[in-house]
Motif scaffolding. Structure first.
Motif, PDB file in Angstrom:
ATOM      1  N   THR A 184      52.407  -0.856 -52.122  1.00 17.50           N
ATOM      2  CA  THR A 184      51.689  -1.321 -53.310  1.00 17.50           C
ATOM      3  C   THR A 184      51.183  -2.741 -53.081  1.00 17.50           C
ATOM      4  OG1 THR A 184      53.607  -2.287 -54.445  1.00 17.50           O
ATOM      5  CG2 THR A 184      53.199   0.069 -54.781  1.00 17.50           C
ATOM      6  N   ARG A 226      49.586  -5.795 -55.547  1.00 17.03           N
ATOM      7  CA  ARG A 226      49.332  -6.227 -56.930  1.00 17.03           C
ATOM      8  C   ARG A 226      49.135  -7.743 -56.881  1.00 17.03           C
ATOM      9  NH1 ARG A 226      50.376  -3.604 -61.692  1.00 17.03           N
ATOM     10  NH2 ARG A 226      51.326  -1.974 -60.433  1.00 17.03           N
ATOM     11  N   ASP A 245      55.778  -2.425 -59.901  1.00 20.46           N
ATOM     12  CA  ASP A 245      55.771  -1.655 -58.655  1.00 20.46           C
ATOM     13  C   ASP A 245      57.123  -1.007 -58.378  1.00 20.46           C
ATOM     14  OD1 ASP A 245      53.023  -2.245 -57.747  1.00 20.46           O
ATOM     15  OD2 ASP A 245      53.766  -4.300 -57.766  1.00 20.46           O
ATOM     16  N   VAL A 250      52.912  -8.824 -53.758  1.00 17.93           N
ATOM     17  CA  VAL A 250      52.606  -9.226 -55.125  1.00 17.93           C
ATOM     18  C   VAL A 250      52.390 -10.734 -55.161  1.00 17.93           C
ATOM     19  CG1 VAL A 250      53.354  -9.070 -57.535  1.00 17.93           C
ATOM     20  CG2 VAL A 250      54.208  -7.402 -55.877  1.00 17.93           C
ATOM     21  N   ARG A 266      45.113  -3.779 -57.701  1.00 21.65           N
ATOM     22  CA  ARG A 266      46.226  -2.965 -58.160  1.00 21.65           C
ATOM     23  C   ARG A 266      46.161  -1.635 -57.406  1.00 21.65           C
ATOM     24  NH1 ARG A 266      46.893  -7.315 -59.969  1.00 21.65           N
ATOM     25  NH2 ARG A 266      47.355  -7.969 -62.118  1.00 21.65           N
TER      26      ARG A 266
END
Length: 335
Positions: A149, A151, A172, A219, A228
């Motif tokens: 992920t 972000r 996440d 992140v 995202r």
């Protein structure tokens, strides 16, 4: 035939998220937004016409069935315990609490009174992630190998009491466990503070899930690019979910044979077909409120429970411990 029940709801905290909650509740069928509370806000345009009370106690005195807790994270425990003592159901914004101990006290308070309570992990209601989870559950990807992920974006001035781990990475952590149906067993993380604020503004996490899946979360609040992205790779290809646009794309492993000896002997994957799915795009916050309303009415249970919210707080706390001492931190199941 009896009249349908109309629930009386309130919103606690009229920051950016609280105002959005008030907007949705003011239009939600089966719900009447009785009032809100915020000691610093007086403009009823921000509460979408609902009365604004200075204290939570004044709001509770109006007689409400449930409340949305959208005040700063550090106040979640105090406000949540007050609501539980009053017998009021609650949808508490993420993260559930500022610490594992506080989250556990909230779980006990609501469960011991048999009150419906949930956590506002809104990404679960994003159309792209809803579709992704359904497809993973149906086995369309086969075995899941990795979840990555990303972000990142500019710093949101509304955040003052927590860092990027508890504000953003909790999204996440929750969505990864949810879409895979597996839990975290260990995390290793590094953080940095580049903007002069008290809390961390960047984190990189490597983790492992109970089914052997490797995860990675990037992140930060330091990028002018807002991103995202969730990428899930498995033995049949990979899914890419963009939760900003609610797009879900599948990249299949290629099945075309090759006469080129060097490539033919490479036992990996090749590029195959790409499919972008057409997904109905409903507002995630509206869907979240519909599900919570139904749960309060006893007509469904598709909410993020407090225990699930507690688990996310446990994993995020392990991330911060790992960043502090540079170790890999186990996150025992059922802790």
């Amino acid at each position: 035939m009896s009249e349908p029940t109309t629930l009386r709801a309130g919103v606690i905290g009229l920051g950016a998220m609280g105002r959005n909650h008030a907007r949705v509740l003011s239009q939600l069928p089966g719900v009447h937004l009785v009032g809100t509370s915020d000691p610093l806000v007086e403009d009823q345009h921000l509460s979408h016409g609902a009365p604004i009370h200075k204290t939570v106690e004044e709001l509770v005195a109006q007689g409400i069935d449930y409340a949305v807790v959208a005040c700063p994270t550090g106040l979640h425990e105090e406000v949540g315990l007050l609501l539980a003592d009053a017998g009021i159901c609650a949808l508490i914004e993420k993260p559930l609490a500022h610490s594992v101990e506080a989250a556990k006290r909230l779980v006990e308070a609501f469960e011991s009174r048999n009150l419906v309570a949930g956590v506002g992990h809104i990404e679960r209601y994003n159309p792209a992630l809803q579709s992704l989870r359904s497809r993973l559950t149906a086995g369309e990807l086969g075995d899941v190998y990795q979840v990555v992920t990303r972000r990142q974006g500019p710093f949101p001035a509304r955040i003052a009491d927590v860092g990027v781990v508890k504000d953003l990475a909790t999204h996440d952590i929750d969505l990864t466990a949810w879409v895979t149906g597996a839990d975290y067993v260990s995390v290793s993380a590094r953080t940095s503070r580049r903007s002069g604020r008290e809390h961390e503004d960047m984190v990189v996490v490597v983790g492992e899930l109970s089914n052997g899946t490797v995860v990675n979360h990037l992140v930060n609040w330091l990028s002018p690019l807002k991103e995202r992205s969730t990428v899930v790779t498995g033995d049949r290809g990979c899914f890419v979910a963009d939760t900003l646009t609610a797009d879900l794309t599948f990249y299949a492993n290629g099945a075309v044979s090759s006469e080129w000896e060097t490539i033919r002997n490479f036992r990996g994957v090749s590029e195959g077909d790409m499919t972008r799915f057409a997904i109905p795009r409903r507002e995630p916050l509206l869907v979240e409120h519909e599900r919570f309303r139904d749960a309060v009415l006893g007509e469904g249970n598709d909410i993020v429970t407090l225990r699930q919210g507690l688990r996310t707080v446990e994993v995020s706390s392990a991330v911060l411990r790992s960043a502090d001492d540079g170790s890999t931190v186990p996150t025992p199941l059922g802790s």
